[in-house]
Design a protein around this motif. Structure first.
Motif, PDB file in Angstrom:
ATOM      1  N   GLN A 215       0.753  -1.068  -0.089  1.00 44.25           N
ATOM      2  CA  GLN A 215       0.063  -0.130   0.094  1.00 44.25           C
ATOM      3  C   GLN A 215       1.033   1.203  -0.049  1.00 44.25           C
ATOM      4  O   GLN A 215       0.369   2.436  -0.161  1.00 44.25           O
ATOM      5  CB  GLN A 215      -0.995  -0.077   1.093  1.00 44.25           C
ATOM      6  CG  GLN A 215      -0.285   0.603   2.402  1.00 44.25           C
ATOM      7  CD  GLN A 215       0.519  -0.420   3.220  1.00 44.25           C
ATOM      8  OE1 GLN A 215       0.715  -1.673   2.748  1.00 44.25           O
ATOM      9  NE2 GLN A 215       1.285   0.070   4.406  1.00 44.25           N
ATOM     10  N   GLY A 216       2.252   1.208   0.258  1.00 38.51           N
ATOM     11  CA  GLY A 216       3.239   2.300   0.335  1.00 38.51           C
ATOM     12  C   GLY A 216       2.980   2.883   1.724  1.00 38.51           C
ATOM     13  O   GLY A 216       2.368   2.879   2.518  1.00 38.51           O
ATOM     14  N   THR A 217       4.465   3.457   1.953  1.00 41.76           N
ATOM     15  CA  THR A 217       4.795   4.260   3.081  1.00 41.76           C
ATOM     16  C   THR A 217       5.425   5.552   2.763  1.00 41.76           C
ATOM     17  O   THR A 217       6.311   5.562   1.909  1.00 41.76           O
ATOM     18  CB  THR A 217       5.396   3.527   4.019  1.00 41.76           C
ATOM     19  OG1 THR A 217       5.462   4.086   5.362  1.00 41.76           O
ATOM     20  CG2 THR A 217       6.890   2.928   3.622  1.00 41.76           C
ATOM     21  N   GLN A 218       4.790   6.613   3.268  1.00 37.16           N
ATOM     22  CA  GLN A 218       5.442   7.991   2.996  1.00 37.16           C
ATOM     23  C   GLN A 218       6.623   8.201   3.744  1.00 37.16           C
ATOM     24  O   GLN A 218       6.858   7.940   4.839  1.00 37.16           O
ATOM     25  CB  GLN A 218       4.421   8.945   3.435  1.00 37.16           C
ATOM     26  CG  GLN A 218       4.801  10.311   3.209  1.00 37.16           C
ATOM     27  CD  GLN A 218       4.659  10.920   1.596  1.00 37.16           C
ATOM     28  OE1 GLN A 218       6.021  11.106   1.099  1.00 37.16           O
ATOM     29  NE2 GLN A 218       3.770  10.568   0.939  1.00 37.16           N
ATOM     30  N   VAL A 219       7.511   8.911   2.795  1.00 40.58           N
ATOM     31  CA  VAL A 219       8.913   9.341   3.291  1.00 40.58           C
ATOM     32  C   VAL A 219       9.171  10.850   2.921  1.00 40.58           C
ATOM     33  O   VAL A 219       8.796  11.131   1.787  1.00 40.58           O
ATOM     34  CB  VAL A 219      10.294   8.557   2.847  1.00 40.58           C
ATOM     35  CG1 VAL A 219      11.448   9.368   3.351  1.00 40.58           C
ATOM     36  CG2 VAL A 219      10.229   7.295   3.253  1.00 40.58           C
ATOM     37  N   THR A 220       9.297  11.661   3.956  1.00 43.93           N
ATOM     38  CA  THR A 220       9.310  13.039   3.849  1.00 43.93           C
ATOM     39  C   THR A 220      10.784  13.452   4.397  1.00 43.93           C
ATOM     40  O   THR A 220      11.156  13.065   5.233  1.00 43.93           O
ATOM     41  CB  THR A 220       8.174  13.988   4.354  1.00 43.93           C
ATOM     42  OG1 THR A 220       8.321  13.850   5.845  1.00 43.93           O
ATOM     43  CG2 THR A 220       6.959  13.496   3.536  1.00 43.93           C
ATOM     44  N   VAL A 221      11.479  14.626   3.695  1.00 48.07           N
ATOM     45  CA  VAL A 221      12.794  15.041   4.067  1.00 48.07           C
ATOM     46  C   VAL A 221      12.798  16.510   3.844  1.00 48.07           C
ATOM     47  O   VAL A 221      12.568  16.939   2.829  1.00 48.07           O
ATOM     48  CB  VAL A 221      13.832  14.303   3.116  1.00 48.07           C
ATOM     49  CG1 VAL A 221      15.369  14.777   3.604  1.00 48.07           C
ATOM     50  CG2 VAL A 221      13.691  12.836   2.890  1.00 48.07           C
ATOM     51  N   SER A 222      13.098  16.914   5.027  1.00 50.14           N
ATOM     52  CA  SER A 222      13.040  18.340   5.047  1.00 50.14           C
ATOM     53  C   SER A 222      14.688  18.842   5.227  1.00 50.14           C
ATOM     54  O   SER A 222      15.354  18.195   5.540  1.00 50.14           O
ATOM     55  CB  SER A 222      12.562  19.069   6.256  1.00 50.14           C
ATOM     56  OG  SER A 222      13.179  18.521   7.559  1.00 50.14           O
ATOM     57  N   SER A 223      14.916  20.067   4.535  1.00 51.75           N
ATOM     58  CA  SER A 223      16.243  20.596   4.456  1.00 51.75           C
ATOM     59  C   SER A 223      16.229  21.955   5.402  1.00 51.75           C
ATOM     60  O   SER A 223      17.541  21.980   5.880  1.00 51.75           O
ATOM     61  CB  SER A 223      16.601  21.106   3.179  1.00 51.75           C
ATOM     62  OG  SER A 223      15.572  22.170   2.829  1.00 51.75           O
TER      63      SER A 223
END
Length: 120
Positions: free
Chosen positions: A112-120
């Protein structure tokens, strides 16, 4: 018949790490991790064959590691040194549609997918 469930996504700062997990019900010859962002094609980032061979797309070599624990039926993707461009929904997949080729861009079964977010 093959079922896949991802977990382990989250929000991290650039340079951080995550370990994504995929619980599976049956191990296919090829298993892999893909990612997708809106407006772009789904991209294979890593895959592993039944004999242990591992394959990575150039952009993640040296930073991502795919592994599998058949004792507990979990496929892992360790993601290190994350960059903003790594942000995406990550999917695990099983059974390449191109027989014997784990580097193929299309697979038969998907989680189903899993979200990865990356902030700078």
């Amino acid at each position: 018949q093959v079922q896949l469930v991802e977990s382990g996504g989250g929000s991290v700062q650039a340079g951080g790490s995550l370990r994504l997990s995929c619980q599976y019900t049956y191990s296919s010859y090829c298993m892999g991790w893909f990612r997708q962002v809106p407006g772009k094609e789904r991209e294979r980032v890593a895959s592993i064959s039944n004999d242990g061979s591992k394959f990575y797309t150039d952009s993640v070599k040296g930073r991502f590691t795919i592994s599998k624990d058949n004792a507990i039926n979990i496929l892992y993707l360790q993601v290190n040194s994350l960059k903003p461009e790594d942000a995406a929904v990550y999917y695990c997949a099983a059974e390449s549609t191109k027989y014997g080729d784990c580097t193929a861009s299309t697979y038969k079964y998907w989680g189903q997918g899993t979200q990865v977010t990356v902030s700078s």
